[in-house]
Design a protein around this motif. Structure first.
Motif, short mmCIF file in Angstrom:
data_model
loop_
_atom_site.label_atom_id
_atom_site.label_comp_id
_atom_site.label_asym_id
_atom_site.label_seq_id
_atom_site.Cartn_x
_atom_site.Cartn_y
_atom_site.Cartn_z
N MET A 43 1.17 -1.16 0.26
CA MET A 43 0.12 0.25 0.27
C MET A 43 1.09 1.60 0.30
O MET A 43 0.05 2.34 -0.35
CB MET A 43 -0.72 -0.20 1.30
CG MET A 43 -2.07 -0.95 0.74
SD MET A 43 -3.15 -0.74 -0.29
CE MET A 43 -4.50 -2.48 -0.04
N GLY A 44 2.25 1.15 0.70
CA GLY A 44 2.33 2.36 0.89
C GLY A 44 4.06 2.78 -0.41
O GLY A 44 4.51 3.47 -0.66
N VAL A 45 3.93 1.32 -1.45
CA VAL A 45 5.14 2.16 -2.30
C VAL A 45 4.55 2.10 -3.46
O VAL A 45 4.55 2.45 -4.89
CB VAL A 45 6.04 1.05 -2.36
CG1 VAL A 45 5.75 -0.77 -3.24
CG2 VAL A 45 7.22 1.61 -2.78
N THR A 46 3.37 1.30 -4.03
CA THR A 46 2.35 0.56 -5.84
C THR A 46 1.63 2.73 -6.22
O THR A 46 1.01 3.02 -5.19
CB THR A 46 1.61 -0.07 -5.51
OG1 THR A 46 1.12 -0.01 -4.79
CG2 THR A 46 2.56 -1.45 -5.31
N ASP A 47 1.66 1.97 -7.58
CA ASP A 47 0.59 3.50 -7.90
C ASP A 47 -0.91 2.56 -7.93
O ASP A 47 -1.94 2.77 -7.73
CB ASP A 47 1.18 3.67 -9.01
CG ASP A 47 2.59 3.83 -9.10
OD1 ASP A 47 3.09 5.00 -7.78
OD2 ASP A 47 3.71 3.85 -10.25
N ARG A 48 -0.39 1.50 -8.05
CA ARG A 48 -2.05 0.64 -8.81
C ARG A 48 -1.55 -1.17 -8.24
O ARG A 48 -0.50 -1.69 -8.03
CB ARG A 48 -2.19 0.58 -9.90
CG ARG A 48 -3.58 0.41 -10.72
CD ARG A 48 -3.98 0.48 -11.93
NE ARG A 48 -2.62 0.69 -12.83
CZ ARG A 48 -2.67 -0.87 -13.47
NH1 ARG A 48 -3.84 -1.83 -13.99
NH2 ARG A 48 -1.80 -0.79 -14.61
#
Length: 272
Positions: free
Chosen positions: A231-236
């Motif tokens: 949740m902290g690093v992804t765009d999608r």
């Protein structure tokens, strides 16, 4: 207000074709359907998370797009080209690199030598060039060493270049595997559970490294069980369950998706 990296990446994605498309990919092993008509896209310059419960088909999906398995039906299109029945080394040369759940380093080679193996994937000199150390071979060799040193520094391993891979810590070996994958100069970097076995400090460090890799112009596909990291690093995020895609959206959308909550994150017991 200044345009953010995410804003720029979003604008770029809107103007360009997807880097990778999974098009109705089904993969069967005998009577077992491991992937069932899975479709999603990976846009250039984004970090896409692929999540789901154990047995959802995440690693199988990785294996289908990196040439380990051939889809039973459907196809994978990368940078406008159907992958078809290309072999793994051919897919790597097209620009897809990956790491594995279980570390696969050359344990008796140094950290630098491991990265050089990745750099060699794009060298074009033949045996005679190497044997007689002709100018082209010397240029490629020098370029490989320069790239290896840059990537070791990027992964905070510059001081361990001459150490054997087996003497590195677990976290260092994980980062070395990423460096070796990056040495192939991929357009798409696929990370299969890179934070497995990491403590919270190492996970935060990994998140920073993944962002740095993306900011260098790479596209990243990430399988990971740690939801805080995802949740902290992804765009999608794309969510699989029992080999089918059940959700595709931004992290905040996925967090609140009822199907995802029921299948992956768990639901509150109203009767408790």
């Amino acid at each position: 207000m200044a345009e953010t990296t995410v804003d720029r990446a979003g604008a770029h994605r809107a103007e360009s074709a997807p880097l990778l498309q999974m098009q109705q990919v089904t993969l069967r092993f005998g009577g077992v359907v491991a992937l069932n008509e899975v479709s999603f896209e990976i846009h250039r310059g984004e970090i896409l998370g692929l999540i789901g419960p154990n047995g959802a088909g995440k690693t199988t999906c990785f294996n289908a797009l990196t040439g380990v398995y051939q889809p039973t039906s459907g196809q994978v299109v990368f940078d406008g080209q159907p992958l078809g029945r290309r072999k793994r080394y051919q897919i790597n040369r097209l620009g897809i690199a990956r790491t594995f759940q279980n570390i696969r380093l050359f344990q008796n080679m140094t950290a630098r030598e491991n990265v050089l193996v990745g750099a060699d994937a794009h060298h074009r000199t033949g045996v005679l060039n190497a044997l007689f150390r002709l100018p082209r071979h010397r240029r490629e060799e020098a370029e490989g060493h320069r790239l290896a040193d840059e990537l070791l520094e990027l992964m905070d391993l510059g001081h361990r270049g001459d150490d054997l891979a087996r003497n590195l810590s677990y976290g260092e070996q994980r980062r070395l595997e990423i460096a070796r994958a990056l040495a192939t100069k991929p357009k798409l970097l696929c990370l299969d559970e890179p934070a497995a076995g990491f403590n919270p400090v190492e996970k935060q460090r990994l998140m920073d490294l993944i962002r740095r890799v993306r900011d260098m112009g790479n596209t990243v596909l990430l399988i990971e069980h740690d939801m805080r990291l995802v949740m902290g690093v992804t765009d999608r995020i794309v969510v699989l369950e029992f080999g089918k895609k059940i959700a595709d959206g931004r992290p905040e959308q996925i967090q609140n998706d009822p199907a995802v909550i029921a299948a992956y994150l768990g639901v509150e017991d109203d009767e408790s």
